[in-house]
Write a protein that holds these residues in place. Structure first.
Motif, PDB file in Angstrom:
ATOM      1  N   LEU A 288       0.677  -6.538 -15.110  1.00  0.00           N
ATOM      2  CA  LEU A 288      -0.512  -6.023 -14.419  1.00  0.00           C
ATOM      3  C   LEU A 288      -1.067  -4.882 -15.263  1.00  0.00           C
ATOM      4  CD1 LEU A 288       0.688  -5.907 -10.694  1.00  0.00           C
ATOM      5  CD2 LEU A 288      -0.788  -7.609 -11.746  1.00  0.00           C
ATOM      6  N   THR A 289      -1.865  -5.216 -16.283  1.00  0.00           N
ATOM      7  CA  THR A 289      -2.311  -4.213 -17.248  1.00  0.00           C
ATOM      8  C   THR A 289      -3.820  -4.048 -17.201  1.00  0.00           C
ATOM      9  OG1 THR A 289      -2.389  -5.918 -18.973  1.00  0.00           O
ATOM     10  CG2 THR A 289      -0.381  -4.629 -18.803  1.00  0.00           C
ATOM     11  N   GLU A 290      -4.266  -2.810 -17.350  1.00  0.00           N
ATOM     12  CA  GLU A 290      -5.682  -2.457 -17.452  1.00  0.00           C
ATOM     13  C   GLU A 290      -6.505  -3.011 -16.292  1.00  0.00           C
ATOM     14  OE1 GLU A 290      -7.403  -2.495 -21.531  1.00  0.00           O
ATOM     15  OE2 GLU A 290      -5.548  -3.540 -22.050  1.00  0.00           O
ATOM     16  N   ASN A 291      -5.988  -2.830 -15.087  1.00  0.00           N
ATOM     17  CA  ASN A 291      -6.679  -3.334 -13.904  1.00  0.00           C
ATOM     18  C   ASN A 291      -7.297  -2.221 -13.059  1.00  0.00           C
ATOM     19  OD1 ASN A 291      -6.097  -6.216 -14.185  1.00  0.00           O
ATOM     20  ND2 ASN A 291      -3.964  -5.639 -13.828  1.00  0.00           N
ATOM     21  N   GLY A 292      -7.265  -0.976 -13.551  1.00  0.00           N
ATOM     22  CA  GLY A 292      -7.862   0.126 -12.802  1.00  0.00           C
ATOM     23  C   GLY A 292      -7.042   0.581 -11.623  1.00  0.00           C
ATOM     24  N   ILE A 293      -5.745   0.274 -11.591  1.00  0.00           N
ATOM     25  CA  ILE A 293      -4.896   0.669 -10.460  1.00  0.00           C
ATOM     26  C   ILE A 293      -4.653   2.176 -10.516  1.00  0.00           C
ATOM     27  CG2 ILE A 293      -2.686   0.322  -9.318  1.00  0.00           C
ATOM     28  CD1 ILE A 293      -2.525  -2.412 -10.705  1.00  0.00           C
ATOM     29  N   VAL A 294      -4.998   2.861  -9.412  1.00  0.00           N
ATOM     30  CA  VAL A 294      -4.803   4.310  -9.354  1.00  0.00           C
ATOM     31  C   VAL A 294      -3.691   4.703  -8.394  1.00  0.00           C
ATOM     32  CG1 VAL A 294      -7.195   4.794  -9.980  1.00  0.00           C
ATOM     33  CG2 VAL A 294      -6.585   4.594  -7.569  1.00  0.00           C
ATOM     34  N   ASP A 295      -3.295   3.786  -7.520  1.00  0.00           N
ATOM     35  CA  ASP A 295      -2.240   4.123  -6.568  1.00  0.00           C
ATOM     36  C   ASP A 295      -1.766   2.852  -5.869  1.00  0.00           C
ATOM     37  OD1 ASP A 295      -0.454   5.673  -5.237  1.00  0.00           O
ATOM     38  OD2 ASP A 295      -1.926   7.040  -4.394  1.00  0.00           O
ATOM     39  N   PHE A 296      -0.699   2.979  -5.093  1.00  0.00           N
ATOM     40  CA  PHE A 296      -0.194   1.839  -4.341  1.00  0.00           C
ATOM     41  C   PHE A 296       0.511   2.318  -3.084  1.00  0.00           C
ATOM     42  CE2 PHE A 296       2.973   3.056  -7.426  1.00  0.00           C
ATOM     43  CZ  PHE A 296       4.175   3.010  -6.741  1.00  0.00           C
ATOM     44  N   GLU A 297       0.429   1.502  -2.055  1.00  0.00           N
ATOM     45  CA  GLU A 297       1.083   1.796  -0.791  1.00  0.00           C
ATOM     46  C   GLU A 297       2.599   1.671  -0.921  1.00  0.00           C
ATOM     47  OE1 GLU A 297      -0.240  -0.767   2.267  1.00  0.00           O
ATOM     48  OE2 GLU A 297      -2.045   0.406   2.729  1.00  0.00           O
ATOM     49  N   PRO A 298       3.337   2.301  -0.004  1.00  0.00           N
ATOM     50  CA  PRO A 298       4.785   2.045   0.036  1.00  0.00           C
ATOM     51  C   PRO A 298       5.066   0.568   0.281  1.00  0.00           C
ATOM     52  CG  PRO A 298       4.191   3.947   1.383  1.00  0.00           C
ATOM     53  CD  PRO A 298       2.915   3.302   0.976  1.00  0.00           C
ATOM     54  N   LYS A 299       6.118   0.075  -0.336  1.00  0.00           N
ATOM     55  CA  LYS A 299       6.573  -1.306  -0.179  1.00  0.00           C
ATOM     56  C   LYS A 299       5.488  -2.315  -0.554  1.00  0.00           C
ATOM     57  CE  LYS A 299       9.884  -0.150   3.448  1.00  0.00           C
ATOM     58  NZ  LYS A 299      10.387  -0.476   4.808  1.00  0.00           N
ATOM     59  N   SER A 300       4.788  -2.028  -1.650  1.00  0.00           N
ATOM     60  CA  SER A 300       3.741  -2.952  -2.093  1.00  0.00           C
ATOM     61  C   SER A 300       3.985  -3.431  -3.521  1.00  0.00           C
ATOM     62  CB  SER A 300       2.364  -2.297  -1.986  1.00  0.00           C
ATOM     63  OG  SER A 300       2.287  -1.136  -2.798  1.00  0.00           O
ATOM     64  N   LEU A 301       3.994  -2.525  -4.474  1.00  0.00           N
ATOM     65  CA  LEU A 301       3.979  -2.914  -5.881  1.00  0.00           C
ATOM     66  C   LEU A 301       5.226  -3.693  -6.298  1.00  0.00           C
ATOM     67  CD1 LEU A 301       2.700  -2.862  -8.664  1.00  0.00           C
ATOM     68  CD2 LEU A 301       3.721  -0.621  -9.027  1.00  0.00           C
ATOM     69  N   LEU A 302       6.397  -3.107  -6.106  1.00  0.00           N
ATOM     70  CA  LEU A 302       7.633  -3.735  -6.586  1.00  0.00           C
ATOM     71  C   LEU A 302       8.559  -4.141  -5.439  1.00  0.00           C
ATOM     72  CD1 LEU A 302       8.360  -1.354  -9.600  1.00  0.00           C
ATOM     73  CD2 LEU A 302       7.322  -3.613  -9.657  1.00  0.00           C
ATOM     74  N   TRP A 303       8.011  -4.227  -4.270  1.00  0.00           N
ATOM     75  CA  TRP A 303       8.834  -4.605  -3.121  1.00  0.00           C
ATOM     76  C   TRP A 303       8.896  -6.131  -3.061  1.00  0.00           C
ATOM     77  CZ3 TRP A 303      11.542  -0.893  -0.915  1.00  0.00           C
ATOM     78  CH2 TRP A 303      12.261  -1.186   0.242  1.00  0.00           C
ATOM     79  N   ILE A 304       9.735  -6.726  -3.892  1.00  0.00           N
ATOM     80  CA  ILE A 304       9.759  -8.162  -4.135  1.00  0.00           C
ATOM     81  C   ILE A 304      10.877  -8.814  -3.326  1.00  0.00           C
ATOM     82  CG2 ILE A 304       9.828  -9.939  -5.914  1.00  0.00           C
ATOM     83  CD1 ILE A 304       7.474  -8.029  -6.162  1.00  0.00           C
TER      84      ILE A 304
END
Length: 844
Positions: A288-304
């Motif tokens: 997930l590169t150069e997508n303008g991500i500035v933040d993420f909720e708890p249990k979202s990004l790597l909660w796999i």
């Protein structure tokens, strides 16, 4: 007669095309037609970047053994039905960037003869702007096709393409993507055995239905690159792969902001709803590169749901931090579950950029409100950061905790975290837990207020470390103990390495070391005393005027990069050492590009050695820049080719010394007698002054500037408002100022060197903050070099209320050769008169 004619034609074409090992390279030849006089047994024919408009249907069949045919970047607008007849061995056909509209002219089976074709690339042919159904050509007679690349225009129709007959195809690349919608039936006719699909440069996608890839049951790799769609919409495409295994999911530059001509990504905050499909997939690699991500909720990004599947994670080019508030606890929990993670990359993360906030204004207010309480604090002491209509402030200061413990996944081998730019203070110490498998650590150009000490808990097996661009760090860290490759470019180690005994003892196992761009000009003899395993040493862009003897203890060294320094030759001692290294270790490589050598009597042995040694150089022809005794620049090749002409005078050096000695003795005796007896010193002085003026006049013609001026920020106002008008307007002298005459760029060092070399004099304006000037030390060393080379007339130092302890120590060896002017605070006329005399008194 016919034989002679054919032979002449082949010779002519052989001159146009480069033919080697059954390959004909005819690219960039401005050909209007496919040549018909090439060898019949060619395997590769490259016709890229020509002006071919049409291919006759009988010309290609002559080359029946072709396996690869490149026709990219021509003006081909039509293909005859039988154009590929006879090419039964062709495996790769490339037709990108032509004018072939396959939706209109090629319903016939033009690819029928290509039974063995494995790769077909017809991208960038069809024009954008279609709104109706677009039918694609027939591919069913390509049973061995494995990779297909084509445009995706309008409302694509794949129902008559014969995809069901392609049993071996595994990869399709859709580029030049001009879709408006991706519906559930858009890709329904694609081959079921497809394993990899790419969507590249999709510009106008406004809506995506989640079941678009339902028919692709065996898809293992999904790549979406540089596409004008929201990341939330793109993530919907993962819905059909829930609870399935995929090799790679890559979303790069997926953002409505990536649209020409202005490419500024909109801010993205990842939510659990956006990531719901991704979380249920067993994937090996996530990008997930150069997508303008500035933040993420708890249990979202790597909660796999299947963390044990993940092997590689790359989150580069976004603008968020994992080290923040609740995320530490989440990171701790996740790291223990990523049992098979091998590589983690979170580079190029500019957290402190102002445009981060400006792009957040595009987000709904309700999505922002839930995050403000975590990351923003309204304090009067913090400077406000404008985020659209509302004003937020920078994050509150972190707590006073001095040590942070980060548990690493047990099998993690590589961490890449370079170019991390954040206006925040990290803890004084970071302890990596479970780091026994870590072998690669890249934290180059991490710009924070205080770089922390890093400690490993457990066995240290790190082999590769890159600390480039980090100005201060603790060399006593055990982190480096077993590293074999260490990169320390642009770290400012010149402040300590030249005065510290056994400086590199903290990397005893190093085999490859890069210390480029550190403004080094000398080394202690024992600098590498504990680095006996060193084989490759890179010292580019420093200030060495000779090879340091500190290299001589390195018995295993067989690669030395000394490009971009100020070497004028290599002395006999170091030449002998280099030859011994060549004999001992074999294949010794020496890089010297970017130095200007001297080609004088004193360096003739070096020039001869350069062309006789068996050492391998970065210039295969050994064509380096070389300065003759008269100051002109040539090359070492030209000097060596006319070695006798350049150095024949050097054979008479002994007699020349005898003559000079007799002449000096004669002058020493006769001049005092002449002065005592005849009192004729006025005449002698008059001739000397006239001769000096003539020489100065001739020299001035070679100079671009009269003065090169070096100054710091503290004297900027005085320079621009007083000194510059006085010298340029009143005294009519031309000055070279860094802020005005030198352009910023990759060749900035060369620009400074050229400007000083082209200046008659140099003036240093020394103030309290001169030692903080980034290029000040380099300008001083370059001035000393040009003075030594007799290219610089005078070095003038103007001191302006500078304490003794702040006066640059680099001047201590040349104080007898400089003119020192202590400028008074009152700005009286005596100061200007002293400066005027220093500059022009001798030539008036």
């Amino acid at each position: 007669m016919v034989f002679v004619f054919c032979l002449e034609r082949y010779k002519c074409h052989a001159h146009i095309c480069e033919i080697h090992d059954l390959t004909a390279n005819c690219s960039y030849k401005e050909l209007r037609n496919v040549p018909n006089d090439l060898p019949d047994d060619m395997v590769v024919l490259d016709l890229r970047f020509n002006v071919i408009h049409r291919i006759h249907d009988d010309v290609l069949g002559k080359y029946r053994y072709l396996k690869s045919l490149h026709l990219d970047y021509n003006n081909i607008s039509f293909l005859p039905t039988n154009v590929f007849d006879g090419l039964e061995h062709l495996q790769g056909l490339f037709l990108t960037n032509n004018n072939l509209d396959f939706s209109v002219s090629y319903e016939v089976d033009v690819f029928r003869p290509l039974k063995r074709l494995e790769r077909l690339d017809i991208r960038h042919n069809m024009k954008k702007g279609y709104t109706s159904k677009v039918q694609y050509p027939l591919f069913e007679n390509l049973p061995n096709l494995k990779e297909l690349s084509l445009d995706l225009i309008g409302d694509p129709g794949f129902d008559n393409c014969g995809f069901e007959k392609l049993q071996n195809i595994t990869k399709i690349v859709f580029e030049n993507c001009d879709l408006r919608l991706i519906l559930n039936n858009t890709f329904s006719m694609l081959p079921e055995n497809l394993e990899e699909i790419h969507l590249r440069k999709c510009n106008m996608i406004r809506s995506i239905e989640a079941d678009a890839f339902r028919s692709l049951r065996n898809l293992k790799t999904l790549v979406i690159h540089h596409s004008n769609m929201t990341l939330e919409s793109a993530l919907k495409l993962l819905y059909p792969f829930e609870n399935k295994h995929m090799r790679m999911i890559q979303f790069t530059r997926v953002n409505p902001g990536y649209k020409c001509p202005v490419e500024t990504p909109s801010a993205v905050i990842l939510t659990r709803q956006m990531m719901q499909h991704l979380q249920k997939i067993c994937f090996n690699t996530l990008v997930l590169t150069e997508n303008g991500i500035v933040d993420f909720e708890p249990k979202s990004l790597l909660w796999i749901q299947y963390p044990e599947c993940i092997q590689n994670i790359e989150l580069s080019g976004n603008r968020f931090s994992l080290i923040n508030g609740f995320k530490l606890t989440e990171l701790w929990d996740i790291s223990r579950k990523l049992t098979n993670l091998i590589s983690f990359d979170m580079s190029y993360n500019p957290l402190s950029y102002r445009n981060v906030g400006q792009n957040i204004k595009n987000f709904p207010e309700n999505k922002l409100s839930s995050f403000n309480s975590f990351f923003w604090k309204n304090t009067e002491s913090d400077k406000p950061l404008c985020l659209g209509k509302r004003n937020y402030v920078t994050p509150a200061r972190e707590s006073s905790v001095q040590t942070i413990h980060l548990p690493l996944p047990p099998n993690l081998r590589q961490i890449r975290h370079r170019h991390y730019l954040a206006n925040q203070q990290l803890r004084n110490k970071i302890v990596f837990l479970n780091a026994s498998n870590l072998i690669y650590l890249d934290v180059a150009y991490v710009i924070v207020r205080n770089f922390p000490e890093i400690e490993l808990k457990g066995e240290n097996n790190i082999k590769y470390i890159d600390f480039s661009g980090i100005p201060s760090w603790n060399t006593s860290m055990s982190l480096f103990a077993n590293s074999t490759t260490v990169i320390l470019g642009f770290t400012g180690i010149w402040q300590t390495v030249q005065h510290t005994r056994h400086y590199f003892s903290f990397i005893p196992e190093v085999e490859e070391l890069d210390i480029s761009g550190n403004q080094l000009w000398q080394l202690r003899y024992d600098t590498f005393f504990y680095n006996q395993k060193l084989r490759k040493l890179i010292m580019q862009g420093n200030l060495f005027d000779e090879l340091p003897t500190a290299l001589m203890p390195l018995e295993k060294l067989n690669f030395l990069d000394f490009s971009g320094n100020i070497l004028d030759s290599i002395n006999a001692t170091m030449r002998n050492w280099l030859d011994k290294q060549q004999k001992k270790n074999g294949n010794f490589k020496l890089f010297l590009r970017g130095n200007i050598f001297k080609c004088t009597c004193g360096t003739k042995d070096f020039i001869r050695w350069l062309f006789e040694t068996n050492i391998e150089f970065d210039e295969p022809n050994k064509q380096y820049k070389c300065m003759l005794s008269n100051g002109s620049i040539t090359t070492t090749v030209k000097v060596y080719q006319k070695f006798h002409d350049h150095f024949s005078i050097c054979h008479n050096e002994i007699w020349l010394r005898v003559g000079i000695g007799l002449l000096v003795s004669f002058i020493t005796i006769t001049v005092p007698l002449a002065i005592i007896i005849n009192f004729k010193w006025q005449i002698t002085y008059w001739f000397y002054r006239k001769f000096r003026k003539a020489v100065e006049t001739e020299l001035k013609k070679k100079f671009v500037y009269d003065i090169y001026l070096s100054y710091s920020n503290q004297s900027l106002y005085w320079v621009k408002n007083l000194l510059m008008p006085k010298i340029e307007n009143c005294w009519k002298m031309k000055m070279c100022l860094e802020d005005r005459d030198i352009s910023v760029g990759d060749a900035y060092v060369d620009a400074i060197c050229d400007s000083i070399q082209q200046s008659r004099n140099i003036i240093f304006v020394i103030t309290k903050d001169f030692s903080d000037k980034h290029w000040g030390r380099f300008e001083i060393e370059r001035a000393k070099y040009e003075k030594y080379a007799s290219n610089l007339q005078k070095i003038i130092i103007i001191t302006r209320q500078v304490p003794v302890e702040n006066f640059p120590t680099e001047f201590e060896h040349i104080l007898n050769d400089v003119i020192l002017i202590n400028w008074s605070e009152a700005e009286n006329e005596n100061d200007w008169e002293n400066l005027r005399r220093a500059l022009i008194a001798d030539i008036l």
